[in-house]
Design an enzyme around this catalytic site. Structure first.
Site: not given
Ligand code: AMP
Length: 564
Positions: A252, A272, A413, A419
């Site tokens: 991530k 984004r 989502r 994640k």
């Molecule tokens: P969150 O911001 O916690 O909802 O996590 C989603 C975000 O993780 C996405 O919007 C991406 O910017 C980020 N992200 C980081 N690594 C990855 C990956 N390998 N695949 C998809 N999203 C990723």
């Protein structure tokens, strides 16, 4: 609908839109909201349909249109003072009553007598918004907005304010607007959702639905698709339960999400929130020119130095810098790590399985500083756990787990991307300020600003804001206490005596100039109200610094630089 004054073009008026909006707000039944909106959209003039649908989705301009109104809170307040003649105190009092720009505007204008108003059509409003967005200087924008509100009835003004602040607050999630479009034009709700997903535009989807051409919806070059999002899971077992035994695992990454469009001699990067950020990262746009195909990629921009991904705060010095100079580009080089490809040449790939999209991505042989996300294909929860422990050991936030057969679903989502995050420590902090909440939290001080202690002193340094995590009863109790311990009331914000100790959970600690402490927490949320702790026992700035530097020092993220 109504005839326009002076000519016999039929138009839909803003007053009609406001009436429909108010009726929608009044009912709590989703079905009834959909019915009312469908009725309105079905009778909206075709030339105004796209706008009306967009407005009910909370947007002002079409997808891919890079104009913005650029009217901030302070400018809007100044306009409101001009038009209503209300003084600061009256505006503050109205804010306290409503916590909503629309309702404040409506109330203040309804108190003015003998106003010379003139009906506004949806088309007029669209033109006014376009003129405001095209204004070159703030003064011109303020004058244009003042003229618009002077013309508007209190109800019309209420909706203009709601649209400008992008907060309609009538209980319409976008899904309901899509359903209403389907009901209005006898289309399948899933077909409308798909058209919105592909075009990113409720307005365009409404027009296609009305014309019976929803199947024609397709992504367009240089109109960014919304990003596919990941759903959080608690552990590897839950991930396997959702995705099956075969799971694809990626780091991530902690940078900024970025969609890259390259077609012929044109390249654009979108954040984004769908803003065009191309000018900030010339090394990425230059590299994209060397690709052998036209592509639409999904990925992340990361600061990258000496073969290592740098933490987010390093990247921060690059954010917002248009046309960075050579010194900045050398000090903070960036890479673009792609994990998905949505189009190649004119072939749309989002419905193809991830397995195939990844193969197409690898076939692009992307040149440095483009790179690919490091992917491991694992089987079962134990292997995910191992990868997760590795990621934690490298001080990463966590992993992305993906279903290899899944489609790319823009803006959703879904359960095909999960994640798994590293739970960080919590911090004990003290509340130093509070704001009135919105929506369901209206009338309570639900948004709090909090601080840690500067070591060896009584001084406090703010580190963040949070507004989730407490029960309604706790929020009510806290509101009463906050009112009691208010030191200064600035209208929507009040400074309070540092008496309430909270335990805050967060995803990461970052360097930041936004708060006095020099740090900010990522995704802070209130874990507990620590009635049992005194202000003297809260965490100190040095503990925050230790957390931030440990992450910076030891973090390693893996990327695959295929073409480097
Ligand atoms: P969150 O911001 O916690 O909802 O996590 C989603 C975000 O993780 C996405 O919007 C991406 O910017 C980020 N992200 C980081 N690594 C990855 C990956 N390998 N695949 C998809 N999203 C990723």
């Amino acid at each position: 609908m109504a005839a326009a004054g002076g000519d016999d073009r039929r138009v839909t008026t803003l007053a009609e839109l406001a009436r429909a909006g108010d009726a929608i707000a009044k009912t709590s039944s989703k079905l009834e909201k959909v019915r009312l909106l469908a009725q309105f959209l079905a009778t909206t003039e075709e030339a105004e349909l796209a706008q009306a649908a967009r407005y009910f989705g909370g947007g002002v301009f079409p997808a891919g249109d890079e104009r913005t109104l650029q009217v901030g809170g302070a400018a809007f307040s100044a306009v409101l003072r001009n038009v209503s003649g209300a003084d600061e105190a009256a505006i503050r009092a109205a804010w306290r009553r409503h916590s909503d720009a629309g309702d404040v505007t409506g109330e203040l204008l309804s108190r003015v007598e003998d106003r010379d108003t003139e009906p506004i059509s949806i088309r007029d409003l669209g033109q006014a918004f376009a003129t405001i967005a095209g204004a070159r200087v703030a003064r011109e924008r303020t004058a244009l907005l003042t003229a618009l509100l002077e013309r508007a009835s209190p109800d019309e003004a209420r909706y203009i304010a709601k649209l400008i602040t992008a907060e309609l607050r009538i209980g319409l999630r976008e899904g309901l607007v899509e359903e209403a479009v389907a009901v209005a034009f006898g289309a399948e709700p899933a077909a409308v959702s798909r058209a919105v997903m592909l075009t990113g535009d409720l307005g365009e989807a409404a027009l296609l639905a009305k014309a019976g051409r929803l199947d024609d919806a397709a992504p367009r070059w240089f109109v960014p698709l919304r990003s596919m999002l990941a759903t959080p899971v608690a552990d590897a077992a839950e991930a396997v339960a959702r995705l099956g035994e075969d799971v694809w695992v990626e780091d991530k990454y902690d940078g900024i999400r970025c969609q890259l469009h390259r077609r012929g001699a044109d390249v654009a990067l979108y954040s984004r929130d769908l803003k065009n950020i191309s000018a900030q990262f010339p090394e990425v746009t230059d590299a994209a020119m060397h690709l052998h195909s036209d592509v639409m990629l999904d990925g992340e921009i990361l600061a990258f130095h000496d073969g290592r991904v740098m933490p987010f705060h390093a990247l921060q010095t690059r954010l917002g810098r248009i046309a960075p100079d050579a010194a900045v580009m050398t000090a903070v080089p960036v890479i673009y790590v792609a994990w998905d490809v949505l189009m190649v040449d004119d072939e749309v790939l989002i419905d193809h399985p991830l397995r195939e999209r990844r193969a197409r991505l690898e076939a692009l042989a992307v040149p440095h500083p483009l790179a690919l996300a490091h992917l491991e294909r694992v089987r079962g929860a134990a292997e995910i756990d191992r990868r997760f422990d590795d990621a934690r050991a490298r001080f990463n936030e966590g992993l992305l787990l993906k279903q290899p057969e899944s489609q790319y679903t823009p803006g959703r989502r879904g359960l095909n991307w999960l994640k798994l995050k590293r739970p960080l420590d919590t911090l004990d902090v003290v509340v130093v300020g509070a704001e009135w909440g919105h929506g369901k939290r209206r009338g309570v001080l639900s948004d709090v600003t909090f601080a840690v202690r500067v070591d060896g002193t009584d001084q406090l340094a703010t580190i963040g804001k949070a507004y989730t995590g407490l029960t309604d009863a706790e929020i009510a109790e806290m509101t009463a206490l906050l009112l009691d311990i208010t030191v200064a009331d600035h209208g929507h914000y009040r400074t309070v005596e540092p008496r309430i100790v909270l335990e805050i959970a967060f995803d990461a600690v970052q360097f930041s100039v936004r708060h006095k402490s020099g740090f900010a927490l990522r995704f802070p949320r209130i874990a507990r109200w620590r009635h049992d702790k005194a202000t003297s026992e809260i965490d100190t700035l040095s503990r925050v610094r230790d957390l931030a530097t440990a992450i910076e020092r030891d973090r390693v993220q893996l990327v695959d630089q295929t073409g480097a």
